[in-house]
Design an enzyme around this catalytic site. Structure first.
Site, PDB file in Angstrom:
ATOM      1  N   CYS A 126       0.816  -1.227   0.000  1.00  0.00           N
ATOM      2  CA  CYS A 126       0.000   0.000   0.000  1.00  0.00           C
ATOM      3  C   CYS A 126       0.850   1.278   0.000  1.00  0.00           C
ATOM      4  CB  CYS A 126      -0.952  -0.010   1.197  1.00  0.00           C
ATOM      5  SG  CYS A 126      -0.233  -0.639   2.713  1.00  0.00           S
ATOM      6  N   HIS A 234      -2.964   6.111   4.510  1.00  0.00           N
ATOM      7  CA  HIS A 234      -1.546   6.323   4.813  1.00  0.00           C
ATOM      8  C   HIS A 234      -1.126   7.697   4.284  1.00  0.00           C
ATOM      9  CE1 HIS A 234      -1.464   2.237   5.916  1.00  0.00           C
ATOM     10  NE2 HIS A 234      -0.765   1.703   4.928  1.00  0.00           N
TER      11      HIS A 234
END
Ligand code: A2P
Length: 329
Positions: A126, A234
């Site tokens: 990710c 994130h």
């Protein structure tokens, strides 16, 4: 088009199911697959109730595509079994990413590498996906020499147990610990496992996967991965040094024209990417774009994305869409 979602009871699996519907993925049959302990469990999907099945049954149904998000060891063991019956596996774990004969794909960057022969395709980490998406158009134009990245990663990237840890801490309940320390009101500079060289496995993924996706082993990358108590996505502070000098307006133009990127860079109005805003969205948001005055030909930016979306489910489904569109699965 028969599709299997392996790890359908997990966090990423749940987002995959949602995303397949949202994106109107052209499946005729869908199989929800998880471990033996979940067989028979009912999951609501598209206004109907579907029963979770196990791996062996899923293989016997010979799906055209299986999207895996069930951990590395599950993938190592089972992805080849699906491939044997002709299924194309898109795997979200780290199991196959660095295998020489497996492709590591971010569709906007390198989907054209895919062929009918690719039966196990790796979905990158990710943190890597959101960073390379922003770097790809800049690398093509200015050629990257070195990247210094620090991440601020959501607990959702560590799965259901990590989210439960944070929720338990906020409620003052003692429960299972996914991290070696409390995560609420904290930040933990530890993602994955420590290696002998002092880096963590999550940091090493950022180095190796970036080089593989951008197809350039000469790029130097150094990373610090930090877990923070947020849900939506994130965030990453990225410093990049290029071979060639750039014009800041051109950098912004290149980024804004690249598919999947939304620029949010209006500091006067306090507008910059944040996980709270990225949550539930498919795009990668880039802001705080500015020249690094401490070093020539260097740039700073801040990049945020929902790690369960573009960082996992969306990217995997985009790969599946590419396979369907190009008749590769
Ligand atoms: P299960 O719910 O049956 O354990 P997360 O990362 O969010 O915790 O999700 C992990 C996903 O991977 C879950 O759907 C989990 O299913 C699935 N999974 C874990 N181990 C296996 C396995 N051996 N075979 C199939 N699915 C597995």
């Amino acid at each position: 088009m028969k599709i299997a979602v392996v790890g359908a009871t997990g966090l990423v699996g749940g987002v995959m199911l949602k995303s397949l519907l949202e994106r109107k993925f052209p499946f005729t049959k869908i199989y929800l697959v998880a471990s033996e302990r979940s067989i028979g469990k009912i999951i609501e999907f598209n206004n109907s109730k579907l029963e979770v099945i196990g791996m062996k049954q899923a293989i016997s149904l010979k799906p055209d595509i299986a999207i895996f998000s069930a951990g590395g060891s599950t993938s190592l063991k089972w992805a080849p079994e699906f491939a044997k019956v002709g299924t194309t596996v898109i795997d979200n774990s780290s199991a196959w990413r660095m295998h020489e004969d497996k492709k590591l794909i971010v569709p906007e960057i390198n989907a054209s590498e895919l062929t009918k022969e690719d039966k196990i395709i790796a979905n990158p980490n990710c943190s890597t996906i959101q960073m390379v998406l922003a770097l790809a158009p800049l690398h093509r134009k200015y050629k990257i020499k070195r990247i210094v990245v620090s991440t601020y990663q959501s607990v959702t990237g560590s799965g259901v147990k990590a989210v439960e840890q944070l929720e338990n801490e906020r409620k003052g309940v003692h429960g299972e610990m996914a991290y070696p320390h409390p995560i609420d009101l904290n930040c933990i500079p530890h993602g994955g496992d420590f290696e002998d060289n002092g880096y963590t496995t999550e940091e090493t993924k950022l180095v190796n996967e970036t080089r593989k996706i951008l197809g350039d082993q000469s790029i130097n990358v150094t990373a610090t991965v930090v877990r923070i108590p947020v849900y939506g996505g994130h965030s990453e502070a990225v410093n990049v040094e290029f071979e060639n000098d750039f014009d800041l307006d051109e950098v912004k133009k290149l980024l804004s024209e690249f598919p999947g990127i939304t620029i949010q860079d209006d500091p006067e109005n306090n507008n910059y990417p944040m996980p709270k805003n990225a949550h539930g969205k498919d795009d990668v948001f880039v802001g705080r774009i500015r020249r690094d005055f401490s070093q020539a030909k260097s740039l700073n930016f801040w990049v945020v994305s929902d790690n369960l979306r573009k960082g996992a489910a969306t990217n995997a489904i985009q790969i599946a869409e590419y396979l369907v569109k190009n008749n590769l699965a």
